[in-house]
Design a protein around this motif. Structure first.
Motif, PDB file in Angstrom:
ATOM      1  N   ASP A 278       8.254  35.789  15.031  1.00 39.39           N
ATOM      2  CA  ASP A 278       9.259  36.422  15.541  1.00 39.39           C
ATOM      3  C   ASP A 278       9.035  36.701  17.147  1.00 39.39           C
ATOM      4  N   SER A 279       7.991  36.907  17.486  1.00 32.94           N
ATOM      5  CA  SER A 279       7.458  37.149  18.866  1.00 32.94           C
ATOM      6  C   SER A 279       7.221  35.836  19.920  1.00 32.94           C
ATOM      7  N   TRP A 280       6.506  35.103  19.050  1.00 33.78           N
ATOM      8  CA  TRP A 280       6.084  33.801  19.783  1.00 33.78           C
ATOM      9  C   TRP A 280       7.145  32.419  19.701  1.00 33.78           C
ATOM     10  N   GLY A 281       8.014  32.582  18.635  1.00 30.24           N
ATOM     11  CA  GLY A 281       8.813  31.453  18.564  1.00 30.24           C
ATOM     12  C   GLY A 281       8.576  30.722  17.035  1.00 30.24           C
ATOM     13  N   ARG A 282       9.369  29.701  16.402  1.00 28.29           N
ATOM     14  CA  ARG A 282       9.072  29.224  15.415  1.00 28.29           C
ATOM     15  C   ARG A 282       7.749  28.055  15.354  1.00 28.29           C
ATOM     16  N   ARG A 283       8.348  27.082  16.430  1.00 26.77           N
ATOM     17  CA  ARG A 283       7.667  25.853  16.685  1.00 26.77           C
ATOM     18  C   ARG A 283       6.188  26.162  16.832  1.00 26.77           C
ATOM     19  N   PRO A 284       5.781  27.047  18.018  1.00 24.25           N
ATOM     20  CA  PRO A 284       4.266  27.420  18.312  1.00 24.25           C
ATOM     21  C   PRO A 284       3.536  27.677  16.973  1.00 24.25           C
ATOM     22  N   LEU A 285       4.085  28.293  16.098  1.00 22.41           N
ATOM     23  CA  LEU A 285       3.134  28.280  14.987  1.00 22.41           C
ATOM     24  C   LEU A 285       3.264  27.482  13.826  1.00 22.41           C
ATOM     25  N   LEU A 286       4.323  26.892  13.759  1.00 27.86           N
ATOM     26  CA  LEU A 286       4.540  26.198  12.668  1.00 27.86           C
ATOM     27  C   LEU A 286       3.920  24.769  12.803  1.00 27.86           C
ATOM     28  N   LEU A 287       3.967  24.230  13.944  1.00 31.69           N
ATOM     29  CA  LEU A 287       3.121  23.008  14.256  1.00 31.69           C
ATOM     30  C   LEU A 287       1.694  23.153  13.911  1.00 31.69           C
ATOM     31  N   PRO A 288       0.999  24.009  14.687  1.00 30.11           N
ATOM     32  CA  PRO A 288      -0.550  24.347  14.229  1.00 30.11           C
ATOM     33  C   PRO A 288      -0.809  24.708  12.898  1.00 30.11           C
ATOM     34  N   GLY A 289       0.186  25.240  12.109  1.00 29.95           N
ATOM     35  CA  GLY A 289      -0.049  25.749  10.947  1.00 29.95           C
ATOM     36  C   GLY A 289       0.092  24.444   9.885  1.00 29.95           C
ATOM     37  N   LEU A 290       0.899  23.543  10.345  1.00 28.60           N
ATOM     38  CA  LEU A 290       0.807  21.925   9.400  1.00 28.60           C
ATOM     39  C   LEU A 290      -0.392  21.420   9.519  1.00 28.60           C
ATOM     40  N   GLY A 321       2.424  31.777   5.209  1.00 26.48           N
ATOM     41  CA  GLY A 321       3.048  31.592   6.431  1.00 26.48           C
ATOM     42  C   GLY A 321       4.211  30.717   6.687  1.00 26.48           C
ATOM     43  N   VAL A 322       3.736  29.432   6.335  1.00 22.25           N
ATOM     44  CA  VAL A 322       4.606  28.348   6.787  1.00 22.25           C
ATOM     45  C   VAL A 322       5.951  28.368   6.042  1.00 22.25           C
ATOM     46  N   PRO A 323       6.043  28.594   4.799  1.00 20.91           N
ATOM     47  CA  PRO A 323       7.398  28.794   4.090  1.00 20.91           C
ATOM     48  C   PRO A 323       8.190  29.964   4.825  1.00 20.91           C
ATOM     49  N   ALA A 324       7.575  30.841   5.308  1.00 17.90           N
ATOM     50  CA  ALA A 324       8.362  32.096   5.853  1.00 17.90           C
ATOM     51  C   ALA A 324       8.941  31.582   7.260  1.00 17.90           C
ATOM     52  N   ILE A 325       7.959  30.832   8.031  1.00 16.42           N
ATOM     53  CA  ILE A 325       8.569  30.378   9.299  1.00 16.42           C
ATOM     54  C   ILE A 325       9.673  29.413   9.156  1.00 16.42           C
ATOM     55  N   ILE A 326       9.551  28.657   8.096  1.00 16.14           N
ATOM     56  CA  ILE A 326      10.494  27.316   8.091  1.00 16.14           C
ATOM     57  C   ILE A 326      11.999  28.370   7.625  1.00 16.14           C
ATOM     58  N   THR A 327      11.973  29.127   6.684  1.00 14.92           N
ATOM     59  CA  THR A 327      12.794  29.828   6.194  1.00 14.92           C
ATOM     60  C   THR A 327      13.601  30.711   7.420  1.00 14.92           C
ATOM     61  N   ALA A 328      12.697  31.141   8.178  1.00 12.01           N
ATOM     62  CA  ALA A 328      13.254  32.011   9.632  1.00 12.01           C
ATOM     63  C   ALA A 328      13.879  30.989  10.243  1.00 12.01           C
ATOM     64  N   ALA A 329      13.496  29.737  10.609  1.00  6.78           N
ATOM     65  CA  ALA A 329      13.953  28.830  11.334  1.00  6.78           C
ATOM     66  C   ALA A 329      15.356  28.433  10.898  1.00  6.78           C
ATOM     67  N   LEU A 330      15.336  28.339   9.657  1.00  3.98           N
ATOM     68  CA  LEU A 330      16.615  27.624   9.125  1.00  3.98           C
ATOM     69  C   LEU A 330      17.748  28.641   9.197  1.00  3.98           C
ATOM     70  N   ALA A 331      17.490  30.205   9.256  1.00  2.13           N
ATOM     71  CA  ALA A 331      18.262  31.244   9.237  1.00  2.13           C
ATOM     72  C   ALA A 331      18.657  31.355  10.775  1.00  2.13           C
TER      73      ALA A 331
END
Length: 404
Positions: A278-290, A321-331
Motif C-alpha cells: 500500500d505504501s511502496w507500490g505493488r510491483r516493487p514487492l511482487l517482483l522480489p517476492g516471486l 503476501g504474494v496473493p494479497a498483493i496480486i489481489t490488491a493490484a487487480l483491484a
C-alpha cells in the motif's frame, strides 16, 4: 474514479468485513482443505486403505474449487457476493459435520468435492465484499487479512488434531472434523449477522446469458502470473515434507515441524506485505517476492538443513503476501463492477495450476528417483511468474491509483 469506489482519504469500517472474510476463508479453505492432510494417516488406516485412494479424494477438493471458479459468473448473477459467501460457508460447515460420518472412499470423495466447491464460493466472493468498504490505500493490508484465515486455520488445526488424538487415539480424526464444524457454525452465525443482508448481484454480469464469464480485458499478465504461482505451489505444498527428507537432510518430525512453521508465517505474510505494498507500490514487492519464492523452491534441492528450514519460513510469509498483493493490484486496475469476474478468472488459473502440477511433480520424482527435478521445475514456474509481473502494466501503479 468510479462512483462506487472508496476514496483514499475517507475513513471506512473496512476492518470488520476483512476479518469476517478471513474467518470464513479459514473455515472453508483452511478447515475444508488442510485438515485432510493432518488426519490423512488415520483415515487411511480407518477405511481409505491406500494413499493412492487418499490422493484421489484430495484431488476432488481442488476439482470442486475449479468448478466453482468456472461457474462463479453465473452464480454472481443470481446472488450477491454476500449471499454467495453465506451459502458457500453453510455448505462447508455442513460438510465438516458430515465428514466424520463417512465410511467409504466414494462418500468421502463426494464430501471433499462439495467442500472444494463451497470453499471456492467463499474465496471468490471475499474480494468483492472487502472491496466495497476498503479505501484504496488500505487494499493490500485488507486483502492480506481476508486471505490470512488459511494460515490461522492451519495453526488451529494442528492444535485440534493433537488434542483429539491425545484423547481419542486413532479415532481422534472424527472428533477433529466435528470440532472444526462447530467453529464453522460460529463463523457462519457471525457472517449472517453482519454481512448477509447487504449487496446485490453484480451489475457487470446482469443481462449476460453465458454459463462461463469471459475475464475482463487487460488481466492477461495477472492470469499468467497466478497460473505460474499455482503450478509452483502445487509442487511445493504437496512434496515439501518428503523432499526435505531426501539425503537425510531432515528427519520426518523436523520436516513436519518446518511445514507447520510455514502455516504460522503465512498467517502474517498477507498483512505485512500487503500493507507494505500500500505504501511502496505493488510491483516493487511482487517482483522480489516471486524471485524469493523461486529461491525457496531451489533451496530444497540443495539438501541443506538450514536452507530447507529457512525456505519453509520464507515460503509461508510469501504464500500469504504474494496473493494479497496480486489481489490488491487487480483491484487497482479493474472497475468495481469487474472485480469479482477478474478475481474469479485468476482464481481459476491458480486452481488449475495446483490441480495440474502435483501429478507432474510426482511423475518426475518417480522417473528420476528424487524430487530435485520437480523442485527445479517449481523454481522455473516462479521465475516465469516474475517475468509476467515485470510485463504487467497495471502493476506499475502505486496503491490508490486506478484506471478511470
Amino acid at each position: 474514479m468510479t462512483s462506487t469506489e472508496i476514496p483514499v482519504g475517507r475513513a471506512q469500517n473496512w476492518l470488520a468485513p476483512a476479518l469476517l472474510m478471513g474467518a470464513a476463508g479459514g473455515v472453508a479453505m483452511g478447515f475444508g482443505r488442510l485438515s485432510y492432510a493432518f488426519v490423512l494417516d488415520d483415515m487411511v488406516r480407518a477405511y481409505l486403505g491406500s494413499y493412492s485412494v487418499a490422493g484421489l479424494i484430495g484431488t476432488a477438493n481442488l476439482t470442486g474449487y475449479v468448478i466453482s471458479a468456472l461457474l462463479s459468473g453465473l452464480l454472481l448473477r443470481r446472488w450477491s457476493p454476500e449471499g454467495l459467501s453465506v451459502r458457500g460457508l453453510a455448505v462447508s460447515t455442513a460438510c465438516l459435520f458430515v465428514f466424520p460420518l463417512t465410511s467409504t472412499p466414494m462418500v468421502a470423495g463426494l464430501v471433499m468435492l462439495l467442500l472444494g466447491g463451497a470453499g471456492g464460493l467463499v474465496w471468490i466472493s471475499s474480494v468483492p465484499i472487502v472491496s466495497k468498504t476498503v479505501p484504496a490505500n488500505r487494499r493490500g493490508v485488507a486483502y492480506g487479512i481476508a486471505l490470512s484465515g488459511v494460515g490461522a486455520s492451519a495453526v488451529l488445526t494442528g492444535v485440534v488434531v493433537r488434542v483429539c488424538h491425545g484423547l481419542l487415539g486413532d479415532a481422534g480424526w472424527r472428533a477433529t472434523w466435528i470440532v472444526e464444524g462447530c467453529g464453522g457454525l460460529l463463523v457462519l452465525i457471525l457472517v449472517i449477522a453482519f454481512l448477509a443482508h447487504g449487496g446485490t448481484p453484480g451489475p457487470a454480469q446482469q443481462g449476460s446469458r453465458t454459463l462461463i464469464e469471459r475475464p475482463p480485458a487487460g488481466i492477461t499478465a495477472a492470469l499468467i502470473l497466478y497460473l505460474c504461482y499455482g503450478l509452483m505451489h502445487g509442487i511445493f505444498s504437496n512434496y515439501y515434507v518428503v523432499a526435505a527428507q531426501e539425503g537425510g537432510t531432515l528427519s520426518h518430525g523436523t520436516a513436519t515441524t518446518a511445514f507447520s512453521i510455514l502455516g504460522l508465517t503465512n498467517l502474517f505474510g498477507g498483512m505485512v506485505l500487503g500493507r507494505l505494498s500500500d505504501s511502496w507500490g505493488r510491483r516493487p514487492l511482487l517482483l522480489p517476492g516471486l524471485i524469493l519464492l523461486a529461491g525457496c523452491c531451489a533451496a530444497v534441492t540443495l539438501h541443506s538443513a538450514g536452507l530447507t528450514l529457512a525456505s519453509s519460513a520464507m515460503y509461508g510469509l510469501l504464500m500469504g503476501g504474494v496473493p494479497a498483493i496480486i489481489t490488491a493490484a487487480l483491484a487497482d486496475q479493474l472497475a468495481p463492477a469487474d472485480l469479482a469476474r477478474g478475481y474469479a478468472a485468476i482464481s481459476l488459473a491458480v486452481g488449475l495450476g495446483q490441480l495440474l502440477s502435483p501429478p507432474i511433480g510426482g511423475w518426475l520424482a518417480d522417473r528420476t528417483g528424487a524430487f530435485t527435478v520437480s523442485f527445479l521445475l517449481a523454481t522455473a514456474f516462479a521465475v516465469i511468474g516474475a517475468g509476467a509481473a515485470f510485463g504487467a502494466s497495471g502493476l506499475s501503479r502505486r496503491a490508490g491509483r486506478h484506471r478511470r
